[in-house]
Design a protein around this motif. Structure first.
Motif, mmCIF file in Angstrom:
data_model
loop_
_atom_site.group_PDB
_atom_site.id
_atom_site.type_symbol
_atom_site.label_atom_id
_atom_site.label_comp_id
_atom_site.label_asym_id
_atom_site.label_seq_id
_atom_site.Cartn_x
_atom_site.Cartn_y
_atom_site.Cartn_z
ATOM 1 N N MET A 4 110.368 100.198 56.465
ATOM 2 C CA MET A 4 111.395 100.898 57.226
ATOM 3 C C MET A 4 111.282 100.470 58.688
ATOM 4 N N HIS A 5 112.423 100.136 59.300
ATOM 5 C CA HIS A 5 112.360 99.666 60.687
ATOM 6 C C HIS A 5 113.721 99.855 61.345
ATOM 7 N N GLY A 6 113.711 100.226 62.614
ATOM 8 C CA GLY A 6 114.950 100.338 63.378
ATOM 9 C C GLY A 6 115.331 99.002 63.993
ATOM 10 N N THR A 7 116.605 98.700 63.993
ATOM 11 C CA THR A 7 117.062 97.425 64.543
ATOM 12 C C THR A 7 116.960 97.382 66.066
ATOM 13 N N ALA A 8 116.824 98.557 66.714
ATOM 14 C CA ALA A 8 116.728 98.616 68.167
ATOM 15 C C ALA A 8 115.321 98.989 68.626
ATOM 16 N N ASP A 9 114.321 98.743 67.784
ATOM 17 C CA ASP A 9 112.933 99.048 68.118
ATOM 18 C C ASP A 9 112.464 98.138 69.240
ATOM 19 N N THR A 10 112.029 98.726 70.360
ATOM 20 C CA THR A 10 111.542 97.938 71.492
ATOM 21 C C THR A 10 110.023 97.996 71.622
ATOM 22 N N VAL A 11 109.349 98.628 70.664
ATOM 23 C CA VAL A 11 107.888 98.687 70.667
ATOM 24 C C VAL A 11 107.319 97.642 69.706
ATOM 25 N N VAL A 12 107.731 97.706 68.442
ATOM 26 C CA VAL A 12 107.403 96.668 67.454
ATOM 27 C C VAL A 12 108.716 96.026 67.033
ATOM 28 N N ASP A 13 108.830 94.746 67.272
ATOM 29 C CA ASP A 13 110.074 94.060 66.935
ATOM 30 C C ASP A 13 110.290 94.068 65.420
ATOM 31 N N ILE A 14 111.546 94.197 65.021
ATOM 32 C CA ILE A 14 111.867 94.224 63.596
ATOM 33 C C ILE A 14 111.436 92.941 62.896
ATOM 34 N N ALA A 15 111.197 91.880 63.660
ATOM 35 C CA ALA A 15 110.725 90.621 63.084
ATOM 36 C C ALA A 15 109.397 90.790 62.361
ATOM 37 N N ALA A 16 108.582 91.767 62.773
ATOM 38 C CA ALA A 16 107.303 92.008 62.099
ATOM 39 C C ALA A 16 107.536 92.471 60.666
ATOM 40 N N SER A 17 108.487 93.380 60.476
ATOM 41 C CA SER A 17 108.803 93.845 59.124
ATOM 42 C C SER A 17 109.491 92.755 58.310
ATOM 43 N N GLU A 18 110.360 91.998 58.946
ATOM 44 C CA GLU A 18 111.034 90.906 58.237
ATOM 45 C C GLU A 18 110.034 89.867 57.759
ATOM 46 N N HIS A 19 108.997 89.652 58.549
ATOM 47 C CA HIS A 19 107.935 88.726 58.141
ATOM 48 C C HIS A 19 107.235 89.228 56.890
ATOM 49 N N ALA A 20 106.877 90.513 56.880
ATOM 50 C CA ALA A 20 106.210 91.082 55.713
ATOM 51 C C ALA A 20 107.129 91.082 54.498
ATOM 52 N N ALA A 21 108.400 91.403 54.720
ATOM 53 C CA ALA A 21 109.353 91.463 53.613
ATOM 54 C C ALA A 21 109.507 90.120 52.919
ATOM 55 N N ALA A 22 109.365 89.042 53.677
ATOM 56 C CA ALA A 22 109.496 87.700 53.099
ATOM 57 C C ALA A 22 108.288 87.321 52.249
#
Length: 275
Positions: free
Chosen positions: A220-238
């Motif tokens: 779960m991740h917000g697209t406007a997260d300015t603390v942890v970039d959503i790219a971190a979750s996208e990396h794990a999802a891949a």
């Protein structure tokens, strides 16, 4: 609701709170950097506790848990903390581990060391899964980058100004979140400055573990997260074989504060699909 503590492998006391039916599926909540088990708010915990046996922990160095002088750079220590909680709660079977922000990295530390024999699923919320220069699973956002290194400072004025610069990054926009903001702010300031800094002094990733993860995961991740970039979750999802994603359009870092009802619903829906 019961407060308990357990001694981890290196002698550190880990404090956690248990609520909900003793025979329900265990849901272990792990907070983020410079926070505590109070971060979730009573409403979310109360709602989840009607269905699950909620175990909310203070990470080492945070809240009422012990704060050793060193060892924060060793993944085995973080893994041992979670193992100690699971071992202490002897009735645990088929636990779900939910980690927010840095708590997601702690889950990965545990899984890399102990595997999934006691775990039926994981939930990573606005979470990192790696840390350090060049680690895609640890990509931070502009608010986090701007706050460092001032958030590590022992000067109260410097640290207060640095944390204040986060603004609504942890709670999102909307009315009625002032109490939540102050709770998070207070926990951050009460975390020792040396601990705040020590959590960042390591470099690791868990890509190999994520590629072979044999339990379902919800990211779960917000697209406007300015603390942890959503790219971190996208990396794990891949990397994760059995992955479910929920990317909240326009949401920031603390999804469980920004929309508690949606958060509880999505967490419950995922858990209830597990065997």
């Amino acid at each position: 609701m019961t407060i308990r503590d357990v001694i981890s492998a290196d002698g550190t006391s880990i404090v956690y709170r248990v609520s909900g039916p003793p025979d329900a599926r265990p849901l272990v909540l792990l907070h983020g950097w410079a926070e505590s088990l109070t971060c979730w708010g009573t409403g979310v915990v109360d709602e989840l506790s009607t269905r699950y046996r909620v175990i909310a922990a203070d990470l080492r160095g945070h809240g009422y848990s012990g704060a050793p002088e060193s060892g924060y750079d060793d993944p085995e220590n973080w893994a041992a903390d979670i193992a100690a909680i699971l071992d202490a709660e002897s009735a645990i079977d088929g636990a779900v581990l939910l980690g927010w922000s840095y708590g997601g990295l702690v889950i990965c530390d545990y899984l890399a060391e102990h595997g999934t024999s006691e775990v039926d699923g994981i939930i990573l919320v606005s979470a990192i899964n790696g840390i350090g220069p060049g680690k895609a699973g640890g990509t931070t956002g502009p608010a986090m980058r701007a706050a460092m290194p001032a958030v590590f400072d022992e000067s109260p004025g410097t640290a207060v100004r640095a944390f204040a610069a986060f603004g609504d990054a942890n709670i999102g926009s909307g009315e009625g979140k002032g109490v939540d903001a102050q709770r998070l702010f207070g926990a951050s300031l009460s975390t020792p400055p040396r601990v705040r800094k020590a959590l960042f002094v390591r470099t690791t990733d868990h890509d190999d573990m994520l590629r072979t993860l044999d339990v379902p995961a919800l990211l779960m991740h917000g697209t406007a997260d300015t603390v942890v970039d959503i790219a971190a979750s996208e990396h794990a999802a891949a990397l994760i074989p059995d992955v479910h994603t929920s990317y909240w359009d326009g949401a920031k870092h603390g999804l469980f504060i920004e929309d508690p009802g949606k958060f509880v619903a999505e967490v419950s829906e995922f858990i209830d699909t597990l065997a």
